[in-house]
Design a protein around this motif. Sequence first.
Motif, mmCIF file in Angstrom:
data_model
loop_
_atom_site.group_PDB
_atom_site.id
_atom_site.type_symbol
_atom_site.label_atom_id
_atom_site.label_comp_id
_atom_site.label_asym_id
_atom_site.label_seq_id
_atom_site.Cartn_x
_atom_site.Cartn_y
_atom_site.Cartn_z
ATOM 1 N N HIS A 89 -0.171 13.735 8.278
ATOM 2 C CA HIS A 89 -1.324 12.768 8.127
ATOM 3 C C HIS A 89 -0.886 12.422 6.641
ATOM 4 C CE1 HIS A 89 -3.335 15.491 5.032
ATOM 5 N NE2 HIS A 89 -2.886 16.407 5.975
ATOM 6 N N CYS A 90 -1.116 11.265 6.256
ATOM 7 C CA CYS A 90 -0.991 10.272 4.983
ATOM 8 C C CYS A 90 -2.456 11.728 4.374
ATOM 9 C CB CYS A 90 -1.571 8.891 5.239
ATOM 10 S SG CYS A 90 -1.453 8.617 3.501
ATOM 11 N N HIS A 91 -1.601 11.677 2.716
ATOM 12 C CA HIS A 91 -3.224 12.557 1.879
ATOM 13 C C HIS A 91 -3.804 11.260 1.261
ATOM 14 C CE1 HIS A 91 -4.857 16.620 0.846
ATOM 15 N NE2 HIS A 91 -3.683 17.134 1.108
ATOM 16 N N LEU A 92 -3.538 10.606 1.272
ATOM 17 C CA LEU A 92 -4.812 9.559 0.856
ATOM 18 C C LEU A 92 -6.114 9.910 1.704
ATOM 19 C CD1 LEU A 92 -2.107 8.284 -1.024
ATOM 20 C CD2 LEU A 92 -3.374 6.743 -0.369
ATOM 21 N N LEU A 93 -6.618 10.364 1.034
ATOM 22 C CA LEU A 93 -7.602 10.840 2.204
ATOM 23 C C LEU A 93 -9.161 9.759 2.840
ATOM 24 C CD1 LEU A 93 -8.822 13.748 -0.166
ATOM 25 C CD2 LEU A 93 -6.986 13.897 1.993
ATOM 26 N N GLU A 94 -9.027 9.123 1.945
ATOM 27 C CA GLU A 94 -9.340 6.939 2.874
ATOM 28 C C GLU A 94 -8.608 7.246 3.886
ATOM 29 O OE1 GLU A 94 -9.663 7.759 -0.552
ATOM 30 O OE2 GLU A 94 -11.346 8.341 -0.530
ATOM 31 N N HIS A 95 -7.266 6.896 3.955
ATOM 32 C CA HIS A 95 -6.341 6.780 5.210
ATOM 33 C C HIS A 95 -5.988 8.186 6.338
ATOM 34 C CE1 HIS A 95 -4.152 4.214 2.491
ATOM 35 N NE2 HIS A 95 -5.110 3.952 2.493
ATOM 36 N N GLU A 96 -6.146 8.883 5.834
ATOM 37 C CA GLU A 96 -6.589 10.402 6.369
ATOM 38 C C GLU A 96 -7.923 9.947 7.234
ATOM 39 O OE1 GLU A 96 -6.072 14.463 4.657
ATOM 40 O OE2 GLU A 96 -7.246 14.981 6.408
ATOM 41 N N GLY A 137 -8.292 7.559 10.203
ATOM 42 C CA GLY A 137 -7.108 7.819 11.306
ATOM 43 C C GLY A 137 -6.049 7.900 11.001
ATOM 44 N N MET A 138 -4.792 7.928 9.445
ATOM 45 C CA MET A 138 -3.739 7.565 9.840
ATOM 46 C C MET A 138 -3.209 9.345 9.515
ATOM 47 S SD MET A 138 -1.417 5.992 6.729
ATOM 48 C CE MET A 138 -1.119 4.899 7.237
ATOM 49 N N MET A 139 -3.408 10.220 10.712
ATOM 50 C CA MET A 139 -2.914 11.197 10.774
ATOM 51 C C MET A 139 -2.327 11.996 12.600
ATOM 52 S SD MET A 139 -5.158 14.347 10.466
ATOM 53 C CE MET A 139 -6.687 14.056 10.659
ATOM 54 N N GLN A 172 0.693 -1.455 0.079
ATOM 55 C CA GLN A 172 -0.236 0.057 0.186
ATOM 56 C C GLN A 172 0.389 1.571 -0.369
ATOM 57 O OE1 GLN A 172 -3.932 0.286 -0.319
ATOM 58 N NE2 GLN A 172 -2.680 2.119 -0.688
ATOM 59 N N PRO A 173 1.021 2.312 -1.035
ATOM 60 C CA PRO A 173 1.758 3.188 -0.812
ATOM 61 C C PRO A 173 0.734 3.969 -0.103
ATOM 62 C CG PRO A 173 0.880 3.045 -2.832
ATOM 63 C CD PRO A 173 0.088 1.995 -2.481
ATOM 64 N N HIS A 174 1.702 4.911 0.436
ATOM 65 C CA HIS A 174 0.942 6.533 1.163
ATOM 66 C C HIS A 174 1.673 7.834 1.146
ATOM 67 C CE1 HIS A 174 -0.442 3.477 4.201
ATOM 68 N NE2 HIS A 174 -0.047 2.608 4.383
ATOM 69 N N SER A 175 1.655 8.647 1.410
ATOM 70 C CA SER A 175 1.380 9.751 0.993
ATOM 71 C C SER A 175 1.413 11.398 2.151
ATOM 72 C CB SER A 175 0.380 10.378 0.053
ATOM 73 O OG SER A 175 0.812 12.406 -0.758
ATOM 74 N N PHE A 176 2.623 10.906 2.365
ATOM 75 C CA PHE A 176 2.982 11.451 4.004
ATOM 76 C C PHE A 176 3.200 13.242 3.657
ATOM 77 C CE2 PHE A 176 5.235 13.069 7.790
ATOM 78 C CZ PHE A 176 4.933 12.618 8.613
HETATM 79 CU CU LIG Z 1 -1.783 6.179 3.672
#
Ligand SMILES: [Cu+2]
Length: 480
Positions: A462-469, A472-474, A406-410
């Motif tokens: 946070h992760c800028h994949l908005l579904e991740h944000e 909770g990924m923040m 899974q990529p993420h975007s910080f």
């Molecule tokens: Cu992410």
Amino acid sequence: MRAMTTMTGKSLRILGSAVFMIAALLPAAGIEGSEPLPIPPILEFESLRGGTKLFYLEADEGQREFIPGKSTRTLGYNGDYLGPTIRVRRGDDVIVRVKNSLRNPTTVHWHGADVPADSDGGPHQGIAPGETWDADFRVRQQAATLWYHPHFVETTGEQVYKGLAGLLIIDDENSGGLGLPMDYGVDDVPVILQERKFDRNGRFTYRPSMSDQMHGYFGNEILVNGAISPHKDVPRGPVRLRILNGSNSTLLRITFDGLSEFHQVASDGGFLERPVTLTYLVLSPGERAEVIADFSRTTGSSVVMKAETNGQQIYDAVEFRPAGIRQSAWEPPESLVTVEDIPESEASKTRRFAMQSGMGARMTINGKVMDMDRIDERLRLGDTEIWEIVNRDGMGGGMMGGMMNQPHSFHVHAVQFRILDINGRPPPAQLAGWKDTVLLWPGDRVRIIARYDSYKGLYMYHCHLLEHEDNGMMGQFLIE
Ligand SMILES: [Cu+2]
């Protein structure tokens, strides 16, 4: 689905940039019957005493016919979809007065901007329905293409998805003298790319399943400034494209069918030291790039910007139609700006951030999901810090991490940072300038350095994949 090729094949879902296939074996057919590329208008302002520029934004519901004959319910700022371009200069004092005419709370965050915490528009600056909020700041940073969008708790994905986003362009004393195209809408063209899913009735469906929450919400069309596969008449010479990946979670690999190369001149936070010649460009959600496409170099009547997704779609995003007298080939300037290095020795501290899928669809940083009442990191104003970010959703992550590629975007608020290294190697030239968002492929380890020297207060990373944000990924950092 017009002008789109769907590719399948599990073997393609492999690591790194190889998830993108080589695009564009198709002929550069023009896009028939397309509409002109919409250009977001530059927002007018009122001049207050003392010279402060007062802008008005109103978030409201709307509807638009993206697909002929089908009406889509949308959200927009000062209109039915997206928002106007806010254009300011370094040194300006700015107030943006935001009215929330939605049925739900929202915020407006200035992505990439150096602004006080209470004007940042993060989750703590919620605007209740019917209420108005002022963002109040002095523009202190260099010329750049930034953007604005909602940032409320757990509803950012839906509000951005339905249309709340716009560009914030900063000019400075240097940006006008570089010989770059700068006639807005003519040879200096905003390109907001957003992959979206339309159902049979043309509706935006935003109902992320558990899998969508884990991997991101993908689509079946790409909107460019709110239009499907539009065309843009351009001069037969250099054209500057200010490209934003405004997708929720879709990574985009951009190429030009009809132009073998182009030149990136700016990244998230401003100009690169010198133009970088590229054959393709990868943008994760939230990232921007300014590029020069030199249409004097094409002999055809059409150049198609292709956008290939990590969901294995290839879209004809926008067709450029060069016309008029052929200008001489664009000579990239030797240098654009001086990008001052931040020496590693200046850093007082290294912090570590592990991005990892958690239980269910919850997404974590350092094992924690976002909590509005918890401050995760405390920094001292004026300090320089190295942040080491690792994407644990890769190979070898063990039971929890190894399941996902899974990529993420910080993304970090409050600062523009420099990338020190990616998996131990210096960043490529196009990632060596000022950044506020960085892509991490599965397993990647990225070190960034920044000076936290502007304002005290509470900001987000946070992760800028908005579904991740939203899942909770923040986390929150307090500068004190
Ligand atoms: Cu992410």
